[in-house]
Scaffold this motif. Structure first.
Motif, PDB file in Angstrom:
ATOM      1  N   THR A 160      -2.237  21.088  -4.400  1.00  0.00           N
ATOM      2  CA  THR A 160      -2.316  21.964  -5.337  1.00  0.00           C
ATOM      3  C   THR A 160      -2.431  21.547  -6.829  1.00  0.00           C
ATOM      4  O   THR A 160      -2.929  22.032  -7.808  1.00  0.00           O
ATOM      5  N   GLU A 161      -2.103  20.212  -7.219  1.00  0.00           N
ATOM      6  CA  GLU A 161      -2.190  19.415  -8.259  1.00  0.00           C
ATOM      7  C   GLU A 161      -3.365  18.772  -8.381  1.00  0.00           C
ATOM      8  O   GLU A 161      -3.767  17.799  -9.347  1.00  0.00           O
ATOM      9  N   GLN A 162      -4.474  18.946  -7.542  1.00  0.00           N
ATOM     10  CA  GLN A 162      -5.634  18.166  -7.572  1.00  0.00           C
ATOM     11  C   GLN A 162      -5.557  16.531  -7.627  1.00  0.00           C
ATOM     12  O   GLN A 162      -5.860  15.871  -8.435  1.00  0.00           O
ATOM     13  N   ILE A 163      -4.873  16.129  -6.700  1.00  0.00           N
ATOM     14  CA  ILE A 163      -4.576  14.664  -6.410  1.00  0.00           C
ATOM     15  C   ILE A 163      -6.098  13.884  -6.314  1.00  0.00           C
ATOM     16  O   ILE A 163      -6.824  14.308  -5.611  1.00  0.00           O
ATOM     17  N   ARG A 164      -6.103  12.672  -7.230  1.00  0.00           N
ATOM     18  CA  ARG A 164      -7.149  12.020  -7.027  1.00  0.00           C
ATOM     19  C   ARG A 164      -7.159  10.560  -6.733  1.00  0.00           C
ATOM     20  O   ARG A 164      -7.901   9.824  -6.502  1.00  0.00           O
ATOM     21  N   ILE A 165      -5.963  10.207  -6.787  1.00  0.00           N
ATOM     22  CA  ILE A 165      -5.484   8.539  -6.446  1.00  0.00           C
ATOM     23  C   ILE A 165      -4.305   8.548  -5.709  1.00  0.00           C
ATOM     24  O   ILE A 165      -3.479   9.380  -6.059  1.00  0.00           O
ATOM     25  N   VAL A 166      -4.274   7.921  -4.526  1.00  0.00           N
ATOM     26  CA  VAL A 166      -3.206   7.854  -3.553  1.00  0.00           C
ATOM     27  C   VAL A 166      -3.043   6.584  -3.138  1.00  0.00           C
ATOM     28  O   VAL A 166      -3.796   5.927  -2.662  1.00  0.00           O
ATOM     29  N   GLU A 167      -1.712   6.000  -3.402  1.00  0.00           N
ATOM     30  CA  GLU A 167      -1.299   4.450  -3.086  1.00  0.00           C
ATOM     31  C   GLU A 167      -0.124   4.527  -2.363  1.00  0.00           C
ATOM     32  O   GLU A 167       0.644   5.006  -2.971  1.00  0.00           O
ATOM     33  N   ARG A 168       0.033   3.716  -1.153  1.00  0.00           N
ATOM     34  CA  ARG A 168       1.108   3.955  -0.328  1.00  0.00           C
ATOM     35  C   ARG A 168       1.810   2.177  -0.544  1.00  0.00           C
ATOM     36  O   ARG A 168       0.886   1.503  -0.282  1.00  0.00           O
TER      37      ARG A 168
END
Length: 471
Positions: free
Chosen positions: A43-51
């Motif tokens: 819902t937040e329009q995520i564009r970068i993900v790193e774990r």
């Protein structure tokens, strides 16, 4: 077609799948099954993900707040902190010591244990792609010129500027460190040649020929052992190159010899005396002899051989070009595997013949687009595998069409394929401790570390286990 943003973690044991509707994290424990460990609506329009490795720390950047970095503890579903920056965040890189945030004209270095800003690299050449690479021992590489492939190495552990390397004639498109941090692989926007450099002295170690046509490199990654380098592009072929360990050792010896000779020359100059100047007899020194001996290994005629453009050690022929494929060379259940995650939402697991090279046989395919119970896990029958042993090109293996794949149900075993149809497919936990360097007061006002605990996790236990948040 829905596009999925796929991204492996630092040791290739986890894969994030980001779509317009949601974010999902998977654990890769075997070639036959992937396990969903986290899911979140987008819902937040995520564009970068790193774990961060296999820890519970995940970093997110959204389109709604492109200048805000959000760190969360996904197992506890708890926000840890929010950090704000002067402009849009283009890239985030992490290891167990540092967190790097790359903007278009600056790079900011955090201590990942408490998210304090240690240093900022300001006024860099415009880096609209957010291109940068971070090694496990905190070497940072980033471009310093828009018109040429010039890059700089920065020690993010000791916060010291390193050397500048002119890697290519045209601007850079990909950077990757080896697991040890000793080697740096680069590719330009042309994508025809991939080069490997020694981080200690900046000397070129090897050069690989990917092809003759200009392409966009989508993924450039070393194997977990550092012996191989994998590259994918917008074409149908994934290339795996073999690192020449002898060439690496020769260049590293040259670096040691140069340091020894420089140190010895400095000592001689400091100890120079009139009596020594009167002596006309040259004195052979260990440093000088060692430097000459190693230099003799790198004569011009031999350098051309060391730097000869090597061809692929192994390849995979994909079913469709034009899609972005992210690769990983790792061990799954102690066996070498080549993982290829495609933006169409599928994960391909290939055997990697590290001893002989050649074709990489497809072992399984996972559909990561929907709910976990709808995951498609394919194992190729002996008849299909047999057809892959004699491809038209002995160095490639092709993948089955997506039309056939998407028509299969969960856990389908492909039997009796149509012979007229193409059915093949596609410890460095601690670094040198540097004194924290406070940034300017102006930037500190921009960085809003909200609800940040004193330490993000207990140093005696990793990943983080006891994080408390304030209301």
């Amino acid at each position: 077609m829905t596009t999925y943003q796929m991204n492996f973690n630092q040791d290739f044991t986890s894969l994030s799948v980001l779509s317009p509707t949601g974010l999902r994290l998977f654990s890769i424990s075997s070639q036959d099954k992937v396990e969903e460990i986290f899911a979140k609506d987008n819902t937040e329009q995520i564009r970068i993900v790193e774990r961060l490795f296999n820890s519970s720390l995940v970093v997110l950047v959204t389109a709604q707040k492109p200048n805000c970095l959000k760190m969360l503890h996904f197992k506890k579903k708890q926000d840890i902190c929010n950090c704000f920056y002067p402009s849009e965040i283009l890239c985030v890189r992490m290891n167990r010591q540092r967190l790097i945030v790359c903007l278009a004209e600056s790079i900011h270095i955090h201590d990942i244990r408490d998210m304090k800003i240690l240093h900022s690299i300001e006024n860099i050449a415009p880096n609209e792609q957010g291109l940068c690479a971070l090694s496990l021992n905190s070497h940072l590489a980033f471009p310093v010129c828009q018109t040429s492939g010039e890059l700089r190495i920065f020690n993010a552990s000791k916060l010291r500027t390193g050397m500048t390397i002119r890697a290519h004639d045209t601007s850079l498109s990909a950077l990757a460190f080896s697991p040890s941090g000793a080697l740096l692989a680069t590719a330009s926007e042309r994508g025809t040649v991939i080069r490997v450099f020694c981080v200690k002295n900046g000397q070129r170690v090897q050069e690989f020929r990917r092809g003759v046509s200009c392409v966009r490199i989508a993924s450039l990654v070393f194997s977990a052992s550092g012996d191989f380098l994998c590259a994918s592009s917008n074409t149908e072929t994934v290339h795996v190159f073999k690192i020449d360990t002898q060439a690496v050792e020769t260049v590293e010896l040259k670096a040691i010899a140069d340091v020894a000779a420089k140190s010895e020359n400095s000592a001689k100059e400091a100890a120079a005396s009139p009596a020594a100047e009167e002596s006309s007899r040259p004195v052979a020194t260990w440093g000088g002899m060692f430097s000459k001996a190693v230099s003799s290994l790198l004569l011009p005629t031999q350098v051309s051989e060391v730097l000869a453009q090597d061809r692929s050690f192994a390849t995979v022929q994909l079913a469709q070009g034009g899609l972005k494929h992210i690769c990983a060379l790792t061990r799954v259940q102690k066996e070498p595997r080549l993982l290829i995650a495609c933006e169409d939402g599928f994960l391909y697991v290939h055997e990697f013949p590290a001893d002989r090279g050649g074709s990489c046989k497809l072992l399984s395919v996972h559909d990561l687009r929907g709910a976990l119970e709808d995951v498609i896990e394919l194992e190729l029958s002996e008849s299909v595998q047999g057809s892959q042993t004699k491809p038209s090109n002995p160095l490639t293996v092709t993948q089955p069409s997506l039309t056939m794949l998407k028509s299969c149900a969960a856990s389908v075993l492909i039997e009796n394929p149509d012979p007229m149809q193409d059915n093949s497919y596609a410890s460095i936990l601690k670094g040198d401790q540097a004194d924290a360097m406070s940034d300017s007061a102006k930037f500190r006002k921009l960085c809003d570390a909200i609800d940040t605990p004193t330490k993000l996790y207990d140093e005696r236990q990793f990943p983080p286990v006891a994080i408390t948040a304030k209301d």
